[in-house]
Design a protein around this motif. Sequence first.
Motif, PDB file in Angstrom:
ATOM      1  N   MET A 180       0.922  -1.168   0.120  1.00  0.00           N
ATOM      2  CA  MET A 180      -0.073   0.003  -0.127  1.00  0.00           C
ATOM      3  C   MET A 180       0.798   1.233   0.087  1.00  0.00           C
ATOM      4  N   THR A 181       0.516   2.263  -0.804  1.00  0.00           N
ATOM      5  CA  THR A 181       1.293   3.409  -0.951  1.00  0.00           C
ATOM      6  C   THR A 181       0.626   4.208   0.059  1.00  0.00           C
ATOM      7  N   ILE A 182       1.427   5.036   0.958  1.00  0.00           N
ATOM      8  CA  ILE A 182       1.108   5.802   2.017  1.00  0.00           C
ATOM      9  C   ILE A 182       1.607   7.188   1.686  1.00  0.00           C
ATOM     10  N   ASP A 183       0.821   7.877   0.754  1.00  0.00           N
ATOM     11  CA  ASP A 183       1.311   9.225   0.571  1.00  0.00           C
ATOM     12  C   ASP A 183       1.153  10.367   1.520  1.00  0.00           C
ATOM     13  N   PRO A 184       1.664  11.504   1.464  1.00  0.00           N
ATOM     14  CA  PRO A 184       1.621  12.459   2.507  1.00  0.00           C
ATOM     15  C   PRO A 184       0.373  13.126   2.748  1.00  0.00           C
ATOM     16  N   LYS A 185      -0.926  12.827   1.771  1.00  0.00           N
ATOM     17  CA  LYS A 185      -2.215  13.255   2.276  1.00  0.00           C
ATOM     18  C   LYS A 185      -2.661  12.231   3.263  1.00  0.00           C
ATOM     19  N   SER A 186      -2.022  11.157   3.396  1.00  0.00           N
ATOM     20  CA  SER A 186      -2.731   9.924   4.180  1.00  0.00           C
ATOM     21  C   SER A 186      -2.542  10.605   5.557  1.00  0.00           C
ATOM     22  N   LEU A 187      -1.832  11.512   6.000  1.00  0.00           N
ATOM     23  CA  LEU A 187      -1.628  12.036   7.160  1.00  0.00           C
ATOM     24  C   LEU A 187      -2.543  12.982   7.559  1.00  0.00           C
ATOM     25  N   ARG A 188      -3.516  13.179   6.672  1.00  0.00           N
ATOM     26  CA  ARG A 188      -4.871  14.075   6.942  1.00  0.00           C
ATOM     27  C   ARG A 188      -5.922  13.398   7.525  1.00  0.00           C
ATOM     28  N   ASN A 189      -6.753  14.238   8.236  1.00  0.00           N
ATOM     29  CA  ASN A 189      -7.886  13.424   8.927  1.00  0.00           C
ATOM     30  C   ASN A 189      -8.983  13.127   7.686  1.00  0.00           C
ATOM     31  N   ALA A 190     -10.138  12.584   8.041  1.00  0.00           N
ATOM     32  CA  ALA A 190     -11.172  12.346   7.053  1.00  0.00           C
ATOM     33  C   ALA A 190     -11.781  13.821   6.680  1.00  0.00           C
ATOM     34  N   ASP A 191     -11.324  14.799   7.237  1.00  0.00           N
ATOM     35  CA  ASP A 191     -12.157  15.986   6.688  1.00  0.00           C
ATOM     36  C   ASP A 191     -11.119  16.568   5.731  1.00  0.00           C
ATOM     37  N   GLY A 192      -9.949  16.088   5.299  1.00  0.00           N
ATOM     38  CA  GLY A 192      -9.113  16.666   4.369  1.00  0.00           C
ATOM     39  C   GLY A 192      -7.979  17.413   4.926  1.00  0.00           C
ATOM     40  N   LEU A 193      -8.034  17.506   6.321  1.00  0.00           N
ATOM     41  CA  LEU A 193      -7.124  18.556   6.922  1.00  0.00           C
ATOM     42  C   LEU A 193      -6.153  17.677   7.914  1.00  0.00           C
ATOM     43  N   TYR A 194      -4.821  18.472   7.901  1.00  0.00           N
ATOM     44  CA  TYR A 194      -4.043  17.892   8.923  1.00  0.00           C
ATOM     45  C   TYR A 194      -4.491  17.992  10.409  1.00  0.00           C
ATOM     46  N   PRO A 195      -3.844  17.108  11.203  1.00  0.00           N
ATOM     47  CA  PRO A 195      -4.141  17.631  12.687  1.00  0.00           C
ATOM     48  C   PRO A 195      -3.439  18.745  12.859  1.00  0.00           C
ATOM     49  N   ASP A 196      -3.801  19.268  13.991  1.00  0.00           N
ATOM     50  CA  ASP A 196      -3.317  20.807  14.191  1.00  0.00           C
ATOM     51  C   ASP A 196      -1.619  20.770  14.442  1.00  0.00           C
ATOM     52  N   ASP A 197      -1.193  19.950  15.242  1.00  0.00           N
ATOM     53  CA  ASP A 197       0.205  19.732  15.467  1.00  0.00           C
ATOM     54  C   ASP A 197       0.972  19.388  14.207  1.00  0.00           C
ATOM     55  N   ILE A 198       0.375  18.370  13.641  1.00  0.00           N
ATOM     56  CA  ILE A 198       1.448  17.796  12.239  1.00  0.00           C
ATOM     57  C   ILE A 198       1.325  19.098  11.471  1.00  0.00           C
ATOM     58  N   ALA A 199      -0.064  19.922  11.244  1.00  0.00           N
ATOM     59  CA  ALA A 199      -0.061  21.227  10.321  1.00  0.00           C
ATOM     60  C   ALA A 199       1.252  22.025  10.860  1.00  0.00           C
ATOM     61  N   HIS A 200       1.194  22.160  11.964  1.00  0.00           N
ATOM     62  CA  HIS A 200       2.280  23.093  12.611  1.00  0.00           C
ATOM     63  C   HIS A 200       3.638  22.768  12.257  1.00  0.00           C
ATOM     64  N   ILE A 201       4.092  21.217  12.499  1.00  0.00           N
ATOM     65  CA  ILE A 201       5.138  20.680  12.278  1.00  0.00           C
ATOM     66  C   ILE A 201       5.649  20.960  10.767  1.00  0.00           C
ATOM     67  N   LEU A 202       4.632  20.787   9.819  1.00  0.00           N
ATOM     68  CA  LEU A 202       5.148  20.879   8.372  1.00  0.00           C
ATOM     69  C   LEU A 202       5.375  22.589   7.834  1.00  0.00           C
ATOM     70  N   GLU A 203       4.424  23.147   8.513  1.00  0.00           N
ATOM     71  CA  GLU A 203       4.423  24.486   8.393  1.00  0.00           C
ATOM     72  C   GLU A 203       5.930  25.127   8.597  1.00  0.00           C
ATOM     73  N   ASN A 204       6.524  24.630   9.717  1.00  0.00           N
ATOM     74  CA  ASN A 204       7.735  25.196  10.338  1.00  0.00           C
ATOM     75  C   ASN A 204       9.012  24.583  10.260  1.00  0.00           C
ATOM     76  N   ALA A 205       8.997  23.320   9.232  1.00  0.00           N
ATOM     77  CA  ALA A 205      10.022  22.525   9.353  1.00  0.00           C
ATOM     78  C   ALA A 205      11.180  23.264   8.375  1.00  0.00           C
ATOM     79  N   ASN A 206      12.328  22.949   8.518  1.00  0.00           N
ATOM     80  CA  ASN A 206      13.346  23.395   7.552  1.00  0.00           C
ATOM     81  C   ASN A 206      13.376  22.446   6.474  1.00  0.00           C
ATOM     82  N   PRO A 207      14.380  22.563   5.322  1.00  0.00           N
ATOM     83  CA  PRO A 207      14.183  21.744   4.381  1.00  0.00           C
ATOM     84  C   PRO A 207      14.669  20.278   4.818  1.00  0.00           C
ATOM     85  N   GLU A 208      15.432  20.209   5.327  1.00  0.00           N
ATOM     86  CA  GLU A 208      16.067  18.875   5.708  1.00  0.00           C
ATOM     87  C   GLU A 208      15.018  18.089   6.659  1.00  0.00           C
TER      88      GLU A 208
END
Length: 351
Positions: free
Chosen positions: A1-29
């Motif tokens: 099964m391919t688990i793509d980045p969008k699979s980290l989203r909830n059923a409403d199509g949104l990332y959980p708050d903390d995951i959204a925050h992590i992705l927003e503020n992550a450096n490239p590495e």
Amino acid sequence: MTIDPKSLRNADGLYPDDIAHILENANPEKKKMLTTIGKLVVSNTRYDEGQKWLEDVFQEYGTRHEATAGLFYGISGVGKSTILKRFAKKLGGPFPTVSGRISRPVARVVTPSNTDLGAIYDEILIALDAPDLIIGKLNDKKHAVMTQLCLQDVKLVLFDEFTHVVEDRSEKFTKKLMRAVKGIVSENVCQVVLAGTEDLPAVHQQYSQMRRRSGGDLTLTPFDWEEDRDRKEWREILEQVEYAMPIKPATSLPAKATAERLHKASNGVLDHLMKLLFRATAVAYDEGNSAIAGQDLWQAFERMRRGKNKTPNPWPQPEGRTSKPRLLAPMDDEPSNLRSTGRNARNEDDL
């Protein structure tokens, strides 16, 4: 099964708050590491079973006097949407024909929340790449839908997140919508699959006339640690996941004790497992750890279970920790694209 980045989203199509925050503020590495987790390819018999069931439904088109409608359901996170997306991508086209028309054998329609029949017709037309036909009254849209299903030679329509019609609306509305779906099936336009959570069978209770159109249902279940085959496959999945992880765990994931803890933490649901490992990788990176330790998994679980979830943390509380870790810095007032409910945000392929 391919688990793509969008699979980290909830059923409403949104990332959980903390995951959204992590992705927003992550450096490239860091973002590259986390994206790696979101692109793992995992062997999964449930995925194979789902693909085979859909293939059987698809192949039934044109072999019976009447088309059928099957239910495809299970708890959130067991992989239903991933299976539907990949099946539609494989067989959905669009494919050119010798007549110059477009053939679209499979169409996946995302059922909007708090929907109405007009919105359902709109989503079908969008899935058929005919948004310019979203005009006129309800009967005009219905006519456009039925015409396009025939013109594009659609053999199977997949209604994802269909439980919304049970959870968000009245029984009267559900019956009305099911009559519309029955119309698609009754006119032998194409096969239909209704996908959703474990509450989905209620559509048959609320509109019993659809039962006789049933072509058989499929339920996807979490991995059961008490079942020998499930436990064996769970550990095999963890072995594949560990091999691909950018930061390795200090204790091997498929080791019996660790595998059991990960099962308890995720309830045997792959979506929960991947979100847990995503968070643990972020914690380990932020702490400068060369390996993901038990304390990183403890902290990741604490982030995942916040709210009403009182499930005990399977990992021992690290020494010196007297309370739950602080989850996030205060969020900026500026809205994040990762929390956008717009169609474009839901359809992004990148993080």
